[in-house]
Motif scaffolding. Sequence first.
Motif, PDB file in Angstrom:
ATOM      1  N   ALA A   1       0.684  -1.161  -0.138  1.00 17.37           N
ATOM      2  CA  ALA A   1      -0.022  -0.133   0.115  1.00 17.37           C
ATOM      3  C   ALA A   1       0.935   1.376   0.141  1.00 17.37           C
ATOM      4  CB  ALA A   1      -0.987  -0.020   1.293  1.00 17.37           C
ATOM      5  N   VAL A   2       0.525   2.288  -0.858  1.00 19.88           N
ATOM      6  CA  VAL A   2       1.293   3.434  -0.795  1.00 19.88           C
ATOM      7  C   VAL A   2       0.140   4.340  -1.120  1.00 19.88           C
ATOM      8  CG1 VAL A   2       1.705   3.467  -3.384  1.00 19.88           C
ATOM      9  CG2 VAL A   2       3.162   4.806  -1.829  1.00 19.88           C
ATOM     10  N   ARG A   3       0.123   5.718  -0.231  1.00 20.18           N
ATOM     11  CA  ARG A   3      -0.678   6.696  -0.406  1.00 20.18           C
ATOM     12  C   ARG A   3      -0.349   8.123   0.337  1.00 20.18           C
ATOM     13  NH1 ARG A   3      -5.752   6.107   3.863  1.00 20.18           N
ATOM     14  NH2 ARG A   3      -5.903   8.507   3.155  1.00 20.18           N
ATOM     15  N   PRO A   4      -0.854   9.234  -0.233  1.00 19.87           N
ATOM     16  CA  PRO A   4      -0.651  10.432   0.736  1.00 19.87           C
ATOM     17  C   PRO A   4      -1.302  10.262   1.852  1.00 19.87           C
ATOM     18  CG  PRO A   4      -1.097  11.156  -1.618  1.00 19.87           C
ATOM     19  CD  PRO A   4      -1.482   9.393  -1.474  1.00 19.87           C
ATOM     20  N   TRP A   5      -0.501  10.332   2.892  1.00 21.22           N
ATOM     21  CA  TRP A   5      -1.379   9.984   4.336  1.00 21.22           C
ATOM     22  C   TRP A   5      -0.457  10.311   5.343  1.00 21.22           C
ATOM     23  CZ3 TRP A   5       0.343   6.924   8.507  1.00 21.22           C
ATOM     24  CH2 TRP A   5      -0.796   6.503   9.470  1.00 21.22           C
ATOM     25  N   SER A   6      -1.312  10.897   6.567  1.00 18.15           N
ATOM     26  CA  SER A   6      -0.635  11.379   7.996  1.00 18.15           C
ATOM     27  C   SER A   6      -1.456  10.596   8.829  1.00 18.15           C
ATOM     28  CB  SER A   6      -0.314  12.806   8.074  1.00 18.15           C
ATOM     29  OG  SER A   6       0.628  13.183   7.264  1.00 18.15           O
ATOM     30  N   PRO A   7      -1.125  10.323  10.008  1.00 13.73           N
ATOM     31  CA  PRO A   7      -2.089   9.880  10.867  1.00 13.73           C
ATOM     32  C   PRO A   7      -2.850  10.906  11.313  1.00 13.73           C
ATOM     33  CG  PRO A   7       0.323   9.442  11.842  1.00 13.73           C
ATOM     34  CD  PRO A   7       0.387  10.299  10.298  1.00 13.73           C
ATOM     35  N   GLU A   8      -4.048  10.543  11.722  1.00  9.06           N
ATOM     36  CA  GLU A   8      -5.379  11.435  12.164  1.00  9.06           C
ATOM     37  C   GLU A   8      -4.867  12.267  13.088  1.00  9.06           C
ATOM     38  OE1 GLU A   8      -8.618  13.387  11.579  1.00  9.06           O
ATOM     39  OE2 GLU A   8      -7.977  11.663  10.293  1.00  9.06           O
ATOM     40  N   ALA A   9      -4.229  11.871  14.168  1.00 13.09           N
ATOM     41  CA  ALA A   9      -3.658  12.671  15.227  1.00 13.09           C
ATOM     42  C   ALA A   9      -2.740  13.852  14.871  1.00 13.09           C
ATOM     43  CB  ALA A   9      -3.048  11.902  16.230  1.00 13.09           C
ATOM     44  N   PHE A  10      -2.119  13.601  13.560  1.00 15.12           N
ATOM     45  CA  PHE A  10      -1.375  14.726  13.025  1.00 15.12           C
ATOM     46  C   PHE A  10      -2.234  15.767  12.468  1.00 15.12           C
ATOM     47  CE2 PHE A  10       2.811  11.867  12.747  1.00 15.12           C
ATOM     48  CZ  PHE A  10       2.827  11.944  14.260  1.00 15.12           C
ATOM     49  N   VAL A  11      -2.889  15.246  11.662  1.00 13.55           N
ATOM     50  CA  VAL A  11      -3.770  15.985  10.472  1.00 13.55           C
ATOM     51  C   VAL A  11      -4.597  17.021  11.461  1.00 13.55           C
ATOM     52  CG1 VAL A  11      -5.789  15.793   8.968  1.00 13.55           C
ATOM     53  CG2 VAL A  11      -4.107  14.034   8.861  1.00 13.55           C
ATOM     54  N   LYS A  12      -5.150  16.794  12.561  1.00 11.58           N
ATOM     55  CA  LYS A  12      -5.928  17.517  13.251  1.00 11.58           C
ATOM     56  C   LYS A  12      -4.967  18.994  13.747  1.00 11.58           C
ATOM     57  CE  LYS A  12      -5.523  15.521  17.859  1.00 11.58           C
ATOM     58  NZ  LYS A  12      -6.195  14.794  18.869  1.00 11.58           N
ATOM     59  N   PHE A  13      -3.761  18.682  13.863  1.00  9.93           N
ATOM     60  CA  PHE A  13      -2.880  19.764  13.986  1.00  9.93           C
ATOM     61  C   PHE A  13      -2.610  20.948  12.808  1.00  9.93           C
ATOM     62  CE2 PHE A  13      -2.243  17.113  17.729  1.00  9.93           C
ATOM     63  CZ  PHE A  13      -2.744  17.885  18.913  1.00  9.93           C
ATOM     64  N   GLN A  14      -2.895  20.136  11.499  1.00  6.26           N
ATOM     65  CA  GLN A  14      -2.387  21.021  10.160  1.00  6.26           C
ATOM     66  C   GLN A  14      -3.412  22.037  10.141  1.00  6.26           C
ATOM     67  OE1 GLN A  14      -2.834  18.292   7.173  1.00  6.26           O
ATOM     68  NE2 GLN A  14      -1.172  17.078   7.939  1.00  6.26           N
ATOM     69  N   LYS A  15      -2.782  23.154   9.590  1.00  7.66           N
ATOM     70  CA  LYS A  15      -3.319  24.259   9.299  1.00  7.66           C
ATOM     71  C   LYS A  15      -4.461  24.034   8.159  1.00  7.66           C
ATOM     72  CE  LYS A  15       0.204  27.711  10.227  1.00  7.66           C
ATOM     73  NZ  LYS A  15       1.396  28.740   9.736  1.00  7.66           N
ATOM     74  N   LYS A  16      -5.869  24.878   8.325  1.00  7.82           N
ATOM     75  CA  LYS A  16      -6.730  24.507   7.317  1.00  7.82           C
ATOM     76  C   LYS A  16      -6.441  25.261   5.972  1.00  7.82           C
ATOM     77  CE  LYS A  16      -8.790  21.743  10.016  1.00  7.82           C
ATOM     78  NZ  LYS A  16      -7.945  21.741  10.799  1.00  7.82           N
ATOM     79  N   PRO A  17      -6.478  24.717   4.768  1.00  5.01           N
ATOM     80  CA  PRO A  17      -6.328  25.464   3.576  1.00  5.01           C
ATOM     81  C   PRO A  17      -7.186  26.519   3.456  1.00  5.01           C
ATOM     82  CG  PRO A  17      -7.401  23.236   3.091  1.00  5.01           C
ATOM     83  CD  PRO A  17      -7.114  23.219   4.498  1.00  5.01           C
TER      84      PRO A  17
END
Length: 245
Positions: free
Chosen positions: A229-245
């Motif tokens: 498996a390969v895909r653009p991905w980050s753990p959900e715990a990381f995603v919630k801290f990302q800046k919203k586009p």
Amino acid sequence: MAQAEALVGALKNVLKARGVTYAQLAKSLGLSEASVKRVFAAKSFTLGRFDQICALLGIQISDLARMISHESATPSQLSQEQENKLVSDPKLLLIAVHALNHWSLEEILEVFDFSKAECIRLLARLDKLGIIDLMPNNKIRVRVAPDFTWLPGGPIQQYFRAQLRNDFFNSRFDRDGEKMTMVSGMLSRASNAIVQDHMRRLSAEFSALHHQDLSLPFSERFGTSLILAVRPWSPEAFVKFQKKP
């Protein structure tokens, strides 16, 4: 002549699946790359040369013959309705998975707690669904192509994804026959495409080895699952801290 051409075609598929180039093959045979290309282009193999190449690949001519015997089988995927039928009955799904992996009736009965009559009834249902042919003496002939895959995102994949979460990954992957590697990094789209190409090659080689090993005694083979498996991905715990586009 048609059978000879089919054997050469199967041999080329094995070379491609193993990632073996004409240059590498030529070096192993002590020939020039141009000579090897001419032999394949003209399909002018002597039996000795053909056997020599098979030996280098660790296969036999009979393995190639078995591969081409499956090439006319169709389809490469089941229909949504067929997959729904399988998922609705765990016993039927179990028999289907093992029949599609070329288990015989005797091998299924050796491993699973079914009566012979019950197993034959389930095989007959698979025959009616068009997934296998139940032949005389209860021999099983699959009716799918060698590159068979389940429907992307279909009922079977959804079923097995649940099993992966609950069972497959519940292991340290340090026992015999087990290995798990996870890497992450920043790749360009071009590099991501290269990784996907390697994944396709490995998948094809797995399939080729599966068909090759059908000639071995049942006791020398064991169920093996490979997940790529390969895909653009980050753990959900990381995603919630990302800046919203």
